[in-house]
Design a protein around this motif. Structure first.
Motif, PDB file in Angstrom:
ATOM      1  N   THR A  46      50.011  30.253  31.338  1.00  0.00           N
ATOM      2  CA  THR A  46      48.754  30.169  30.597  1.00  0.00           C
ATOM      3  C   THR A  46      47.641  30.933  31.299  1.00  0.00           C
ATOM      4  O   THR A  46      46.862  31.654  30.673  1.00  0.00           O
ATOM      5  N   ALA A  47      47.558  30.784  32.628  1.00  0.00           N
ATOM      6  CA  ALA A  47      46.530  31.498  33.389  1.00  0.00           C
ATOM      7  C   ALA A  47      46.711  33.005  33.255  1.00  0.00           C
ATOM      8  O   ALA A  47      45.729  33.757  33.152  1.00  0.00           O
TER       9      ALA A  47
ATOM     10  N   GLU B  77      43.414  35.443  34.107  1.00  0.00           N
ATOM     11  CA  GLU B  77      42.708  34.819  35.225  1.00  0.00           C
ATOM     12  C   GLU B  77      43.456  35.107  36.531  1.00  0.00           C
ATOM     13  O   GLU B  77      44.256  34.298  36.988  1.00  0.00           O
TER      14      GLU B  77
ATOM     15  N   GLU C 183      48.172  34.575  30.689  1.00  0.00           N
ATOM     16  CA  GLU C 183      47.820  34.945  29.312  1.00  0.00           C
ATOM     17  C   GLU C 183      46.314  35.029  29.123  1.00  0.00           C
ATOM     18  O   GLU C 183      45.816  35.845  28.339  1.00  0.00           O
ATOM     19  N   ARG C 184      45.571  34.187  29.836  1.00  0.00           N
ATOM     20  CA  ARG C 184      44.110  34.187  29.723  1.00  0.00           C
ATOM     21  C   ARG C 184      43.467  35.234  30.622  1.00  0.00           C
ATOM     22  O   ARG C 184      42.248  35.392  30.611  1.00  0.00           O
TER      23      ARG C 184
ATOM     24  N   GLY D  31      38.207  32.411  35.388  1.00  0.00           N
ATOM     25  CA  GLY D  31      38.068  32.268  33.947  1.00  0.00           C
ATOM     26  C   GLY D  31      37.563  30.915  33.514  1.00  0.00           C
ATOM     27  O   GLY D  31      36.564  30.413  34.015  1.00  0.00           O
ATOM     28  N   ARG D  32      38.299  30.299  32.618  1.00  0.00           N
ATOM     29  CA  ARG D  32      37.899  29.000  32.060  1.00  0.00           C
ATOM     30  C   ARG D  32      38.535  27.825  32.791  1.00  0.00           C
ATOM     31  O   ARG D  32      38.395  26.679  32.349  1.00  0.00           O
ATOM     32  N   SER D  33      39.222  28.075  33.888  1.00  0.00           N
ATOM     33  CA  SER D  33      39.889  26.989  34.610  1.00  0.00           C
ATOM     34  C   SER D  33      38.871  25.980  35.133  1.00  0.00           C
ATOM     35  O   SER D  33      37.799  26.355  35.614  1.00  0.00           O
TER      36      SER D  33
END
Length: 613
Positions: free
Chosen positions: A555-556, A561, A558-559, A142-144
């Motif tokens: 958080t990961a 990922e 929830e996103r 994802g956005r990591s």
């Protein structure tokens, strides 16, 4: 012709395999020569028809990478050993150094590279398997931030406690994934392969390295590629890389690789000149040089006879292990005993190592997920056929064959119980459960075998055989360990486990096992959410405690990922065995994996926690 009972058992075990654990957990049959599935075979499948002092775990911390990690290679060494091969305990884990984007090759160098344009691969997406082959989604990170992820991988203390999480981590690391922002794609692939090597997954590491075109290699990937070649005892892997690597570095390892590759390609005269030059220039000496000379002498028309003596050698490097194994030179047990555990993973799958010798490493490899049930059965089948098998190993192989083929359910259970009872330690006992998984799945659920149901079900679940395990739901005693394992893994469960049932298990299980069960059942969402706070208090599991790792994995999840979640889950299990895993950590791992669509893997990890507590 000798009987290959293992191959027959594999065929029987795979016959009639049905639907898998879930959409992400499909059964993958294989023949003896096909690449092995990244997930244990039979994950979620029905069984074959029956024949007519606990260390305290530190709170996991997640920090962005800071500074530059020490390089693989140390001054004066041909190649830096993989951590644990020769470094003393407590030293920082050596790892590849970050490098800038590779410098474009010159026209002359490009002439050496004959891959057609349409076949060239971008480093924007690297990996060995796609979603259709069981890999994770390409956008799994994802956005990591890539630098953050590299830091996690570089500092992850492998191997980790959970076999099933190790399997899931391997699956993630070899997946065809988009390179996250902020890092070079080849460098990021190097970090993935480097972690796989430390996990004992040499073949998977090689697959990741091979997923990058040679012209896109960086100095860091050069280093890791050499480590992968050594870990797989495949010096020929260095040959297509060597001309390119020599343009970026003059490391001694690549200079000797040039000589070895010349010998392997049938150029003994050139190989001899190169190795003699290395000797005169003192580029290498002693056993390191002799092992390289032995490899080059194995090529066509090779005329150099080299004798390897281990006298005076006090440490085992990756160079020494890899070249000795490739040359068929036995490494002394004293040196192997001092090596890190990942070497057992390399040895367990070493094609050039005799099956009886591989047994020394197989138990560790099976308990960590490097070897599957089918791979273990096949290995023991080869052991039974081998001429140099010890009497004790031959006896185990015969008992194993009987356990898989006996139509007498009582006899089968008796053999399996004895097999597990005679294990030297908990790790070997678990490895033997892996070995006997499909034999256990062939036992018909019956009240006469109810007393052994806990071990039988635990064995089935080591191979992901959740439906065969669930067939025992009406036979097992309520609040027993067998009941708990089914409650955690039944793929067709209807409704939730009641608060009373969960609390009832607390009254029969020991405290530690009860805590892990609660963590798993709550993380899976198989108990009413409203009852979780009171159950958490009753089981003394602080699931609401907050720290950087909890926030990161939550958080990961929830996103959405999954790749980030798997990596952070591994960060949370940096401990040699399950005694060091906090129940609250297990809760967050199971809950996060479930949220990102890896519910099947989450169930198996939760069951493993209870069975190995």
């Amino acid at each position: 012709m000798r009987r290959r009972w293992a191959a027959s058992l594999v065929a029987i075990a795979l016959a009639g395999a049905g639907a898998g654990l879930n959409a992400q957990s499909q059964s993958r049959s294989q023949d003896r020569d096909a690449p092995e599935s990244l997930l244990p075979e039979g994950f979620g499948d029905p069984s074959p028809p029956p024949p007519a002092d606990r260390p305290t775990a530190p709170t996991p911390q997640v920090q962005p990478p800071a500074g530059t990690a020490p390089p693989i290679r140390r001054p004066g060494e041909i190649v830096q050993p993989i951590p644990g091969l020769s470094t003393a305990p407590g030293l920082p884990t050596p790892s590849p150094t970050p490098t800038p984007t590779a410098t474009p090759l010159t026209a002359a160098e490009l002439l050496q590279y004959d891959l057609p344009d349409y076949a060239r691969r971008s480093v924007a997406r690297v990996g060995a398997i796609g979603l259709a082959e069981g890999g994770l989604p390409a956008n799994g990170f994802g956005r990591s931030d890539g630098r953050f992820l590299e830091g996690l991988m570089r500092r992850l203390d492998a191997p980790i406690a959970s076999r099933w999480l190790s399997i899931t981590l391997r699956r993630m690391l070899v997946s065809r994934l988009d390179t996250p922002a902020g890092v070079n794609g080849a460098d990021f692939a190097a970090e993935r392969a480097w972690l796989l090597l430390r996990m004992g997954e040499a073949q998977a590491a090689r697959d990741v390295v091979n997923g990058v075109d040679t012209e896109n290699f960086t100095p860091k990937l050069d280093q890791v590629a050499m480590q992968a070649a050594l870990a797989t005892a495949d010096p020929a892997m260095l040959c297509p890389l060597q001309p390119f690597a020599m343009t970026r570095t003059r490391d001694t390892g690549w200079r000797l690789a040039e000589a070895m590759c010349a010998g392997l390609s049938g150029e003994p005269s050139r190989a001899g000149k190169l190795i003699d030059a290395a000797r005169k220039q003192r580029a290498a000496s002693g056993i390191d040089l002799l092992l390289a000379e032995k490899i080059l002498g194995a090529g066509a028309q090779g005329r150099r006879a080299v004798t390897i003596e281990w006298d005076g050698v006090d440490r085992l490097s990756a160079w020494r292990w890899g070249l000795a194994t490739a040359a068929g030179v036995a490494v002394p047990d004293t040196l192997l005993a001092s090596a890190g555990p990942q070497v057992r993973g390399w040895a367990a799958r070493g094609a050039g190592i005799a099956p009886p010798a591989r047994l020394r490493a197989a138990d560790w490899a099976a308990s960590q997920g490097v070897l599957s049930n089918l791979a273990m059965v096949d290995l023991w089948g080869q052991v039974e056929d081998a001429d140099d098998t010890s009497n004790s190993d031959a006896a185990i192989a015969r008992d194993l064959r009987a356990a898989y083929t006996s139509a007498d359910m009582g006899e089968r259970v008796s053999i399996l119980t004895q097999l597990w009872k005679e294990a030297a330690d908990p790790r070997q006992r678990y490895a033997r459960m892996v070995l006997a998984a499909r034999a256990a799945a062939g036992v018909r659920p019956a009240a006469a075998q109810a007393a052994s149901a806990g071990d039988l079900i635990a064995a089935m679940l080591t191979a992901g055989l959740d439906r065969p395990a669930a067939r025992w739901r009406n036979v097992v005693e309520a609040s027993s360990d067998a009941w708990a394992l089914i409650a955690l893994t039944d793929p067709d469960a209807r409704g939730q486990v009641s608060q009373g049932e969960v609390d009832g298990y607390r009254g029969t299980a020991d405290s530690r096992r009860g805590q892990l069960f609660f963590a798993g059942i709550a993380g899976l969402g198989r108990v009413d959410a409203g009852s979780i706070p009171s159950l958490a208090e009753a089981f003394a599991v602080p699931i609401n405690a907050d720290n950087a790792w909890v926030r990161a994995i939550r958080t990961a999840a929830e996103r959405g990922e999954p790749a980030t979640v798997v990596l952070l889950a591994a960060v949370g299990m940096q401990t040699p065995d399950w005694r060091g895993v906090a129940p609250a950590t297990l809760f967050h791992i199971v809950a996060s994996l479930t949220r990102v669509g890896l519910e099947g893997e989450a169930r198996m990890i939760a069951a493993e926690a209870v069975s190995r507590a």
